[in-house]
Scaffold this motif. Structure first.
Motif, short mmCIF file in Angstrom:
data_model
loop_
_atom_site.label_atom_id
_atom_site.label_comp_id
_atom_site.label_asym_id
_atom_site.label_seq_id
_atom_site.Cartn_x
_atom_site.Cartn_y
_atom_site.Cartn_z
N ASP A 25 0.82 -1.22 0.00
CA ASP A 25 0.00 0.00 0.00
C ASP A 25 0.85 1.27 0.00
O ASP A 25 0.35 2.35 -0.31
CB ASP A 25 -0.93 0.01 1.22
CG ASP A 25 -0.16 -0.15 2.53
OD1 ASP A 25 0.64 -1.12 2.65
OD2 ASP A 25 -0.34 0.69 3.44
N LEU A 26 2.13 1.15 0.31
CA LEU A 26 3.01 2.31 0.36
C LEU A 26 3.81 2.54 -0.92
O LEU A 26 4.61 3.47 -1.00
CB LEU A 26 3.99 2.19 1.54
CG LEU A 26 3.39 2.30 2.94
CD1 LEU A 26 4.46 2.10 4.00
CD2 LEU A 26 2.71 3.66 3.11
N GLU A 43 15.35 -7.74 1.62
CA GLU A 43 16.27 -6.79 2.26
C GLU A 43 15.91 -5.34 1.95
O GLU A 43 16.70 -4.44 2.20
CB GLU A 43 17.70 -7.06 1.80
CG GLU A 43 18.25 -8.39 2.25
CD GLU A 43 19.69 -8.57 1.81
OE1 GLU A 43 20.55 -7.77 2.23
OE2 GLU A 43 19.94 -9.52 1.03
N VAL A 44 14.73 -5.11 1.39
CA VAL A 44 14.31 -3.76 1.00
C VAL A 44 13.29 -3.23 2.00
O VAL A 44 12.33 -3.91 2.35
CB VAL A 44 13.71 -3.76 -0.43
CG1 VAL A 44 13.19 -2.38 -0.80
CG2 VAL A 44 14.76 -4.24 -1.43
N ALA A 45 13.52 -1.99 2.43
CA ALA A 45 12.59 -1.33 3.34
C ALA A 45 11.83 -0.25 2.58
O ALA A 45 12.31 0.28 1.57
CB ALA A 45 13.35 -0.69 4.51
N VAL A 46 10.66 0.08 3.07
CA VAL A 46 9.91 1.23 2.59
C VAL A 46 9.74 2.18 3.77
O VAL A 46 9.58 1.73 4.92
CB VAL A 46 8.55 0.83 1.96
CG1 VAL A 46 7.61 0.22 3.00
CG2 VAL A 46 7.89 2.01 1.26
N SER A 158 9.69 5.03 -4.83
CA SER A 158 8.85 3.86 -4.58
C SER A 158 7.71 3.78 -5.59
O SER A 158 6.81 2.96 -5.45
CB SER A 158 8.27 3.93 -3.17
OG SER A 158 7.39 5.07 -3.10
N GLY A 159 7.74 4.69 -6.56
CA GLY A 159 6.65 4.77 -7.53
C GLY A 159 5.61 5.80 -7.14
O GLY A 159 4.79 6.20 -7.94
N VAL A 160 5.66 6.24 -5.87
CA VAL A 160 4.77 7.30 -5.37
C VAL A 160 5.63 8.31 -4.61
O VAL A 160 6.73 7.98 -4.16
CB VAL A 160 3.64 6.74 -4.46
CG1 VAL A 160 2.71 5.83 -5.25
CG2 VAL A 160 4.20 6.02 -3.25
N LYS A 164 9.63 6.19 0.13
CA LYS A 164 10.89 5.87 -0.54
C LYS A 164 11.26 4.43 -0.20
O LYS A 164 10.85 3.90 0.84
CB LYS A 164 12.04 6.79 -0.07
CG LYS A 164 11.87 8.24 -0.43
CD LYS A 164 12.14 8.49 -1.89
CE LYS A 164 12.04 9.98 -2.21
NZ LYS A 164 12.21 10.24 -3.63
N LEU A 165 12.05 3.83 -1.06
CA LEU A 165 12.62 2.51 -0.78
C LEU A 165 14.04 2.69 -0.28
O LEU A 165 14.77 3.55 -0.76
CB LEU A 165 12.64 1.66 -2.06
CG LEU A 165 11.30 1.32 -2.69
CD1 LEU A 165 11.51 0.56 -4.00
CD2 LEU A 165 10.43 0.52 -1.74
N LEU A 166 14.43 1.87 0.67
CA LEU A 166 15.80 1.82 1.15
C LEU A 166 16.36 0.46 0.74
O LEU A 166 15.81 -0.58 1.13
CB LEU A 166 15.88 1.97 2.67
CG LEU A 166 15.25 3.23 3.29
CD1 LEU A 166 15.48 3.26 4.80
CD2 LEU A 166 15.78 4.49 2.64
#
Length: 186
Positions: A25-26, A43-46, A158-160, A164-166
């Motif tokens: 959803d994020l 291993e990816v965070a939002v 993140s596409g929005v 953001k993606l880490l």
């Protein structure tokens, strides 16, 4: 990676890291689909951010993140013999993509230019200012600045604009279709 294995998510002290695969959803829908299919996604965070601070310089200042940790994604195109060639260039935020020389040669086109914003948004299914190398249309090349691989944590769209993606820098080489390019950012 199995869910019963503990993975330390990439993080910054000023942001709250959440597992990206658990929070579709994020992120934009194509990004969520790409994360679900990519082994590196464990291993990816939002992180949730203020959408008014989505631009790299504003976000870096507001959240105390070094510009070297930012990964900017720009979409470029060119044509040869009527064949359009599109690439997403992911460069360290303290640099600019070498579009007119290096990218033009890699795409083997006479002239290379940024894809118009409305077209980039429509074709990616992502918001302008949030376009990321995850979940791009099939057939687009993904060129990754080699300098990003040395960063412990890279902040990507993140596409929005509201998140953001880490991503651990080393994983950028493992993105589906990624081509690591020395000197892509200047």
């Amino acid at each position: 990676m199995p869910h019963d294995v503990d993975v330390t998510l990439p993080s910054y002290p000023t942001l709250t890291s959440l597992p990206a695969t658990d929070h579709p959803d994020l992120v934009a829908a194509p990004v969520a689909a790409a994360l679900a299919a990519w082994p590196g996604a464990a291993e990816v965070a939002v992180v949730d951010i203020d959408p008014d601070l989505a631009d790299t310089a504003a976000m870096s200042e507001a959240y105390d993140i070094p510009m070297t940790a930012g990964g900017n994604c720009v979409v470029v195109s060119g044509a040869r013999a009527g064949d359009e060639r599109i690439a997403a260039c992911v460069v360290r935020a303290d640099t600019r993509a070498d579009v007119n020389t290096l990218v033009r040669k890699l795409l083997d086109v006479r002239k290379c230019s940024f894809l118009p914003m409305d077209r980039a948004v429509e074709e990616t299914g992502m918001e302008y200012g949030g376009i990321t190398p995850l979940g791009l249309p099939t057939g687009w090349r993904i060129l990754v600045h080699d300098a990003l691989l040395d960063e412990p944590v890279v902040v990507l769209g993140s596409g929005v604009r509201r998140s953001k993606l880490l991503v651990p820098g080393r994983l950028l080489a493992d993105l589906p279709g990624a081509e690591v390019v020395a000197g892509l950012g200047r």
